[in-house]
Design a protein around this motif. Structure first.
Motif, PDB file in Angstrom:
ATOM      1  N   THR A  55      47.847  45.215  43.482  1.00  0.00           N
ATOM      2  CA  THR A  55      46.603  44.590  43.953  1.00  0.00           C
ATOM      3  C   THR A  55      45.424  45.049  43.112  1.00  0.00           C
ATOM      4  O   THR A  55      45.417  46.170  42.620  1.00  0.00           O
ATOM      5  CB  THR A  55      46.345  44.908  45.451  1.00  0.00           C
ATOM      6  OG1 THR A  55      45.143  44.248  45.854  1.00  0.00           O
ATOM      7  CG2 THR A  55      46.220  46.406  45.718  1.00  0.00           C
ATOM      8  N   THR A  56      44.473  44.145  42.943  1.00  0.00           N
ATOM      9  CA  THR A  56      43.231  44.542  42.264  1.00  0.00           C
ATOM     10  C   THR A  56      42.074  44.490  43.266  1.00  0.00           C
ATOM     11  O   THR A  56      40.923  44.641  42.888  1.00  0.00           O
ATOM     12  CB  THR A  56      42.914  43.589  41.087  1.00  0.00           C
ATOM     13  OG1 THR A  56      42.850  42.260  41.597  1.00  0.00           O
ATOM     14  CG2 THR A  56      43.963  43.683  39.990  1.00  0.00           C
ATOM     15  N   LYS A  57      42.417  44.240  44.524  1.00  0.00           N
ATOM     16  CA  LYS A  57      41.343  44.087  45.521  1.00  0.00           C
ATOM     17  C   LYS A  57      40.785  45.455  45.886  1.00  0.00           C
ATOM     18  O   LYS A  57      41.542  46.418  46.041  1.00  0.00           O
ATOM     19  CB  LYS A  57      41.860  43.323  46.737  1.00  0.00           C
ATOM     20  CG  LYS A  57      42.150  41.881  46.323  1.00  0.00           C
ATOM     21  CD  LYS A  57      42.678  41.021  47.417  1.00  0.00           C
ATOM     22  CE  LYS A  57      43.067  39.673  46.798  1.00  0.00           C
ATOM     23  NZ  LYS A  57      43.844  38.841  47.697  1.00  0.00           N
TER      24      LYS A  57
HETATM   25  P1  ADP Z   1      46.717  41.159  47.464  1.00  0.00           P
HETATM   26  O1  ADP Z   1      46.128  39.824  47.762  1.00  0.00           O
HETATM   27  O2  ADP Z   1      46.910  41.995  48.667  1.00  0.00           O
HETATM   28  O3  ADP Z   1      46.010  41.893  46.353  1.00  0.00           O
HETATM   29  P2  ADP Z   1      48.813  39.624  46.278  1.00  0.00           P
HETATM   30  O4  ADP Z   1      50.223  39.963  45.970  1.00  0.00           O
HETATM   31  O5  ADP Z   1      48.603  38.436  47.144  1.00  0.00           O
HETATM   32  O6  ADP Z   1      48.190  40.916  46.913  1.00  0.00           O
HETATM   33  O7  ADP Z   1      47.998  39.419  44.944  1.00  0.00           O
HETATM   34  C1  ADP Z   1      48.151  40.347  43.901  1.00  0.00           C
HETATM   35  C2  ADP Z   1      47.001  40.255  42.940  1.00  0.00           C
HETATM   36  O8  ADP Z   1      47.084  39.000  42.227  1.00  0.00           O
HETATM   37  C3  ADP Z   1      45.632  40.245  43.539  1.00  0.00           C
HETATM   38  O9  ADP Z   1      45.171  41.546  43.874  1.00  0.00           O
HETATM   39  C4  ADP Z   1      44.795  39.623  42.422  1.00  0.00           C
HETATM   40  O10 ADP Z   1      44.531  40.570  41.396  1.00  0.00           O
HETATM   41  C5  ADP Z   1      45.765  38.609  41.832  1.00  0.00           C
HETATM   42  N1  ADP Z   1      45.510  37.245  42.344  1.00  0.00           N
HETATM   43  C6  ADP Z   1      46.191  36.615  43.292  1.00  0.00           C
HETATM   44  N2  ADP Z   1      45.678  35.383  43.510  1.00  0.00           N
HETATM   45  C7  ADP Z   1      44.635  35.245  42.663  1.00  0.00           C
HETATM   46  C8  ADP Z   1      43.696  34.191  42.400  1.00  0.00           C
HETATM   47  N3  ADP Z   1      43.730  33.031  43.066  1.00  0.00           N
HETATM   48  N4  ADP Z   1      42.759  34.409  41.426  1.00  0.00           N
HETATM   49  C9  ADP Z   1      42.726  35.571  40.740  1.00  0.00           C
HETATM   50  N5  ADP Z   1      43.591  36.602  40.947  1.00  0.00           N
HETATM   51  C10 ADP Z   1      44.531  36.439  41.894  1.00  0.00           C
END
Ligand code: ADP
Length: 373
Positions: free
Chosen positions: A321-323
């Motif tokens: 995750t990058t969140k």
């Molecule tokens: P989370 O949402 O908990 O971080 P996910 O597995 O759903 O975990 O997503 C992993 C990562 O993929 C996110 O943290 C983000 O960096 C990237 N990501 C996912 N969807 C998008 C998007 N629509 N636009 C940009 N980055 C995205």
């Protein structure tokens, strides 16, 4: 034992044929087995003595050309299912050629049993599965460590402040929130394991892909709009759109993609566009395969910042995750990919030419297990 005509061959050849794990038979002009090695008897499930004198038609598969036809110089070995003498079918590669020169008109037939290769393939698949579970278990252990540490440390501080009688309600709330957040994080991590191990059985039904999309938007759309001005546009295909899938799990995929699209938008809002269409292989890369003939596609696009080049190869990894601030679990895309794979579909991400990213999902309209006669 290698007998009869093979006795005419050199001792070395005799010894070689006896010790081969491939089966060898010699047939005379009438098609009777005159010689065989132990491996041939084992492949055919017979005693060596009982095999001698048998006509080849008693074990030769009907779909295979006769040894006579197979032995043409330009013919390569053929693979076929030989009926076992004890009526157990198994796969064996059979080839034939002219027999020893001392026995003109005879045929030398060789047979390679493939049961060991099939067993090896099964065991490799099993090993790969274990390796994946091992990787996942290591990630889970690593990821659980952080929230568990937060919980134990917070509880320690809480007890300490309680003992010292200096715990205000503000501080108490802070501690409880930290424990609650970490406990939720543990629960999320356990969810991914549950998804992986508990029940892999899909509840397949014939359903409408557009209905799944519309329901998902109804479930989360109002929540999105409450947080920021988010416009959700639908551009859904007309016919054909019925699909055999696990309704709930595909709903989970759509919701995960919608949640990510929403998170990618700036605080000022933006738009999310969901499309569905019958898949035409020319529309996308990577190239279409034969198995992808009857597919429905849907995509979720947003007007966010897009996916950074250095993370795009990792976004489907568990716990990536990058969140910020622990707001992401890193499980949404991992779970989505797993569900899509269970449906023999594909999912991938790409940045849009202008702004934001698009996630595309391909799903077979029919599942092979259900279309089998
Ligand atoms: P989370 O949402 O908990 O971080 P996910 O597995 O759903 O975990 O997503 C992993 C990562 O993929 C996110 O943290 C983000 O960096 C990237 N990501 C996912 N969807 C998008 C998007 N629509 N636009 C940009 N980055 C995205």
């Amino acid at each position: 034992m290698v007998e009869s005509y093979l006795n005419g061959a050199s001792q070395f050849t005799n010894h070689l044929l006896k010790s081969m794990i491939d089966g060898f038979l010699v047939l005379d002009q009438e098609g009777l087995v005159t010689s065989a090695n132990q491996a041939a008897a084992a492949i055919l499930g017979s005693d060596l003595e009982a095999l001698i004198g048998q006509h080849y038609s008693s074990f030769w598969p009907v779909e295979l050309p006769s040894p006579d036809d197979m032995a043409r110089p330009d013919d390569s070995p053929r693979q076929s299912t030989v009926t076992h003498f004890r009526d157990i079918p198994f796969t064996v590669t059979v080839s034939a050629g002219p027999g020893p020169s001392e026995a003109p008109g005879s045929w030398l037939v060789s047979m390679t049993g493939l049961a060991d290769i099939e067993r090896l393939k099964d065991s490799l698949a099993h090993t790969q599965k274990l390796a994946t579970i091992g990787t996942l278990a290591a990630s889970v252990a690593h990821e659980l460590n952080t929230p568990i540490n937060i919980i134990t440390t917070t509880c320690g501080s809480l007890l300490h402040d309680l003992d010292g009688n200096n715990l205000g309600s503000e501080q108490l709330r802070h501690y409880i929130e930290m424990v609650e957040r970490s406990a939720w994080r543990c629960a999320q991590i356990v969810t991914v394991l549950g998804n992986y191990t508990v029940d892999d059985t899909l509840q397949m039904t014939v359903t409408d892909l557009n209905m799944i999309i519309e329901e998902s938007v109804a479930l989360v759309g109002h929540q999105f709009r409450a947080e920021a001005p988010v416009e959700v546009e639908l551009e859904l295909c007309q016919e054909p759109r019925s699909i055999v899938c696990d309704h709930n799990r595909i709903t989970q995929v759509v919701i995960n993609l919608l949640a990510n699209a929403r998170d990618a938008l700036p605080p000022t809002g933006g738009s999310i566009r969901i499309r569905s269409w019958p898949f035409d292989g020319s529309q996308i890369e990577p190239a279409q395969t034969e198995a992808e003939a009857n597919l429905l596609a849907f995509s979720v696009s947003d007007t966010g910042d897009g996916i950074a080049a250095d993370v795009i190869d990792h976004i489907f990894d568990p716990f990536f995750t990058t969140k910020p601030g622990g707001s992401g679990s890193g499980l949404g895309l991992y779970v989505a990919k797993r569900i899509v794979s269970q449906h023999r579909g594909r999912i991938w991400a790409a940045n849009n030419a202008d702004i934001g990213a698009t996630f595309t999902v391909l799903l077979p309209q029919q599942q092979p297990a259900l279309t089998r006669e």
